[in-house]
Design a protein around this motif. Structure first.
Motif, PDB file in Angstrom:
ATOM      1  N   SER A   1       0.825  -1.205   0.000  1.00 11.75           N
ATOM      2  CA  SER A   1       0.000   0.000   0.000  1.00 11.75           C
ATOM      3  C   SER A   1       0.862   1.259   0.000  1.00 11.75           C
ATOM      4  N   LEU A   2       2.070   1.186   0.572  1.00  8.33           N
ATOM      5  CA  LEU A   2       2.979   2.341   0.507  1.00  8.33           C
ATOM      6  C   LEU A   2       3.423   2.596  -0.931  1.00  8.33           C
ATOM      7  N   GLU A   3       3.622   1.487  -1.632  1.00  3.77           N
ATOM      8  CA  GLU A   3       4.136   1.529  -2.994  1.00  3.77           C
ATOM      9  C   GLU A   3       3.106   2.117  -3.962  1.00  3.77           C
ATOM     10  N   ASP A   4       1.829   1.898  -3.620  1.00  3.57           N
ATOM     11  CA  ASP A   4       0.738   2.305  -4.507  1.00  3.57           C
ATOM     12  C   ASP A   4       0.530   3.815  -4.421  1.00  3.57           C
ATOM     13  N   PRO A   5       0.794   4.525  -5.520  1.00  6.70           N
ATOM     14  CA  PRO A   5       0.665   5.986  -5.468  1.00  6.70           C
ATOM     15  C   PRO A   5      -0.770   6.441  -5.188  1.00  6.70           C
ATOM     16  N   ASN A   6      -1.744   5.503  -5.357  1.00 10.06           N
ATOM     17  CA  ASN A   6      -3.128   5.881  -5.067  1.00 10.06           C
ATOM     18  C   ASN A   6      -3.453   5.822  -3.585  1.00 10.06           C
ATOM     19  N   THR A   7      -2.556   5.238  -2.793  1.00 12.22           N
ATOM     20  CA  THR A   7      -2.804   5.226  -1.359  1.00 12.22           C
ATOM     21  C   THR A   7      -2.558   6.630  -0.817  1.00 12.22           C
ATOM     22  N   ASP A   8      -3.572   7.175  -0.191  1.00 15.52           N
ATOM     23  CA  ASP A   8      -3.439   8.505   0.393  1.00 15.52           C
ATOM     24  C   ASP A   8      -2.808   8.350   1.782  1.00 15.52           C
ATOM     25  N   LEU A   9      -1.561   8.773   1.889  1.00 14.68           N
ATOM     26  CA  LEU A   9      -0.842   8.559   3.144  1.00 14.68           C
ATOM     27  C   LEU A   9      -1.444   9.367   4.294  1.00 14.68           C
ATOM     28  N   ARG A  10      -2.005  10.527   3.957  1.00 15.29           N
ATOM     29  CA  ARG A  10      -2.621  11.321   5.029  1.00 15.29           C
ATOM     30  C   ARG A  10      -3.814  10.571   5.597  1.00 15.29           C
ATOM     31  N   LYS A  11      -4.592   9.942   4.678  1.00 13.10           N
ATOM     32  CA  LYS A  11      -5.756   9.182   5.151  1.00 13.10           C
ATOM     33  C   LYS A  11      -5.301   7.971   5.937  1.00 13.10           C
ATOM     34  N   MET A  12      -4.211   7.356   5.464  1.00 17.19           N
ATOM     35  CA  MET A  12      -3.690   6.179   6.150  1.00 17.19           C
ATOM     36  C   MET A  12      -3.373   6.533   7.608  1.00 17.19           C
ATOM     37  N   LEU A  13      -2.774   7.706   7.782  1.00 16.14           N
ATOM     38  CA  LEU A  13      -2.404   8.135   9.128  1.00 16.14           C
ATOM     39  C   LEU A  13      -3.622   8.421   9.984  1.00 16.14           C
ATOM     40  N   ARG A  14      -4.672   8.880   9.339  1.00 14.93           N
ATOM     41  CA  ARG A  14      -5.880   9.178  10.100  1.00 14.93           C
ATOM     42  C   ARG A  14      -6.712   7.927  10.334  1.00 14.93           C
ATOM     43  N   GLY A  15      -6.196   6.794   9.789  1.00 14.75           N
ATOM     44  CA  GLY A  15      -6.895   5.531  10.015  1.00 14.75           C
ATOM     45  C   GLY A  15      -8.117   5.363   9.145  1.00 14.75           C
ATOM     46  N   LEU A  16      -8.183   6.119   8.048  1.00 16.17           N
ATOM     47  CA  LEU A  16      -9.305   5.985   7.112  1.00 16.17           C
ATOM     48  C   LEU A  16      -8.781   5.365   5.827  1.00 16.17           C
ATOM     49  N   GLY A  17      -8.979   4.155   5.584  1.00 17.75           N
ATOM     50  CA  GLY A  17      -8.506   3.570   4.338  1.00 17.75           C
ATOM     51  C   GLY A  17      -7.048   3.235   4.398  1.00 17.75           C
ATOM     52  N   GLY A  18      -6.575   2.811   5.568  1.00 16.30           N
ATOM     53  CA  GLY A  18      -5.170   2.491   5.734  1.00 16.30           C
ATOM     54  C   GLY A  18      -4.690   1.343   4.892  1.00 16.30           C
ATOM     55  N   ASP A  19      -5.569   0.378   4.565  1.00 12.21           N
ATOM     56  CA  ASP A  19      -5.090  -0.790   3.843  1.00 12.21           C
ATOM     57  C   ASP A  19      -5.590  -0.842   2.412  1.00 12.21           C
ATOM     58  N   ASN A  20      -6.264   0.232   1.991  1.00 13.88           N
ATOM     59  CA  ASN A  20      -6.831   0.138   0.651  1.00 13.88           C
ATOM     60  C   ASN A  20      -6.931   1.511  -0.002  1.00 13.88           C
TER      61      ASN A  20
END
Lengths: 415, 111
Positions: free
Chosen positions: A391-410
């Motif tokens: 998911s880090l590799e995927d440029p579509n993963t929004d890292l800010r959302k990941m940090l907020r726990g919204l859509g961390g794995d997708n």
């Protein structure tokens, strides 16, 4: 005991940050900053915007001049310190006057290293740590001269890029094929170093045995016997020498730097030390000198927190930046500590990062023109957030959302 | 001018992100960074970092602050106050109003 007077020896970033943080943290006693040079300034521009003349000394001041009065900080310029008399609670100035104080903060910085290479004392061989150094170097480069940069670390690489942009003919010599490999990893180190050649600087792998004079200019004899040159000027970018004289003469513990505890106290608790010349002990381990901009600032905040008894700054992953040929490089944490390297964005493109993971958490990241990934990585490191490499590799993963726990794995839900 | 200048609809700015609005649209001296904090509130600051040339709309927005994408100086979203070197000057704030999902700013008016 109420502290009434703090003397800060040295007006670089660490010293000025100490003074600033003392006031922020409510200390209302006397603060004296003793600086042997002029008005305190910021050093990063010395190899970039100050060296190319786009910024002047006023532009790079750490604080505007009225700031010191506004914060009731007694800034004494061109002031030398002769000795510390800890047992008497005073600092003795160069003119013999004793300045009483309850705490001393050593922020003495250091000087650019000048290795004992024969010929390195030639006036055309420069170093770069102060505005005076930068002024001399710029004057020597005026009109597009032939420059040899010795050492392709951060300052050497930055100065080489600046000199090339000024129209100089730039050569860069370093004993290793991939400088910074230990910091950013092999692939990125190679790519960063290749920017020199792709922009028109000449890169040479080797060490310098001596500098010699010829009618055409300065020549450098390499350790393998090859002679390179001639050059109009040489810049040594081979590290710093910590200024530890006052610490040594005061009997403080010095081991390749002034040894301090987690709270910046030296072996004498009335004397603290901050910035480049210090080595901090954390969890019983003596760390190497940090020698980075943010580290100096945090040292100052920690010293101020110790003096005022306030909450110290958060211990986060270390961060620094560097610029070369218009590319902005940032490193956070220790990318090379990872067991897995993940590239986010296309390697070598306009904007990309390499993140190091260990045991499913990010331990470091290095980026080129990708500030958002660095700021996200910094938080992922500090919070030890478990992440998937994919998911880090995927440029579509929004890292800010990941940090907020919204859509961390997708990140695939995003278009 | 009393109604402010409409710059964008609120849905155009994700929470925790920023959008740059050209000065010709905003009628301001500098471009405008519209920044949306974690709680959804929108703020407007002059876009150019007061230190060098970075765009604050590319910055990291969190807990009432925006962090410059170049050298990480932090500015208060509410009043533009700088809280970390290397920048030493505050960012210029502009009052914002959200009406019917549209963002309006009042250039030069303190929030």
């Amino acid at each position: 005991m109420t502290l009434r007077s703090v003397v800060v020896v040295g007006g670089g970033l660490a010293g000025v940050s100490t003074a600033s943080e003392l006031r922020k943290r409510g200390y209302d006693g006397r603060i004296t900053v003793l600086e042997r040079g002029g008005v305190p300034y910021d050093r990063p521009p010395l190899s970039k915007s100050y060296l190319d003349g786009s910024k002047n000394e006023k532009d790079i001041a750490l604080q505007p001049e009225p700031w010191y009065d506004d914060h009731d900080i007694d800034l004494r310029l061109h002031t030398e310190v002769e000795s510390l008399r800890a047992s008497e609670g005073c600092v003795v100035l160069g003119d013999g006057i004793a300045l009483p104080c309850d705490r001393v903060v050593l922020a003495t910085g250091g000087s650019a290293a000048r290795p004992s290479i024969p010929g390195a004392d030639d006036s055309r061989v420069h170093v770069l740590r102060t505005t005076e150094d930068a002024d001399r170097l710029r004057a020597a480069l005026d009109g597009g001269k032939r420059l040899l940069v010795v050492g392709a670390g951060l300052i050497g690489a930055e100065a080489a890029a600046t000199a090339l942009a000024l129209g100089c003919d730039v050569s860069l010599v370093d004993p290793v094929a991939r400088p910074l490999e230990g910091v950013v990893g092999r692939g990125l180190a190679e790519w960063l170093h290749s920017l020199h050649t792709s922009h028109g600087s000449t890169v040479i792998e080797g060490g310098i045995a001596e500098f010699g004079d010829s009618v055409a200019g300065l020549e450098a004899v390499l350790t393998d016997g090859h002679i390179i040159g001639p050059f109009d000027a040489v810049l040594l970018g081979v590290g710093m020498r910590p200024e530890t004289r006052l610490a040594t003469t005061s009997g403080l513990l010095v081991e390749g730097g002034v040894v301090v505890d987690e709270a910046q106290r030296t072996s004498n608790p009335a004397i603290l030390a901050v910035g480049d010349p210090t080595r901090r002990t954390v969890d019983g381990l003596l760390r190497p000198r940090a020698e980075h901009w943010e580290a100096a600032q945090l040292d100052g905040a920690r010293a101020a927190s110790q003096i005022t008894g306030t909450v110290p700054p958060v211990e986060g992953a270390p961060w620094f930046w560097s610029d070369r040929y218009g590319r902005h490089v940032e490193v956070v944490g220790k990318p090379t500590d990872g067991d897995t390297a993940v590239v986010r964005g296309e390697f070598g493109s306009r904007s990309f990062s390499v993140l190091g993971l260990r045991g499913g958490v990010v331990v470091g990241a290095a980026s080129v023109d990708d500030p958002t990934t660095i700021r996200a990585a910094r938080r992922l490191i500090d919070r030890r957030t478990p992440v998937e490499a994919s998911s880090l590799e995927d440029p579509n993963t929004d890292l800010r959302k990941m940090l907020r726990g919204l859509g961390g794995d997708n990140g695939s839900e995003k278009s | 001018m009393s109604e402010g200048v409409r710059l964008a609809s609120i849905d155009a700015i994700a929470v925790g992100e920023g959008v740059k609005i050209d000065r010709s649209v905003a009628g301001t001296a500098d471009d405008i960074a519209l920044l949306r904090d974690d709680d959804g509130q929108v703020y407007a600051l002059d876009d150019t970092c007061t230190h060098e040339t970075a765009s604050l709309s590319d910055g990291w927005v969190e807990d009432g602050f925006v962090e410059c994408p170049m050298h990480s100086s932090k500015f208060c979203l509410r009043n533009g106050e700088v809280s970390g070197l290397p920048a030493t000057k505050d960012a210029c704030p502009h009052r914002v109003e959200v009406r019917d999902g549209e963002i309006y700013i009042f250039p030069g008016e303190a929030p």
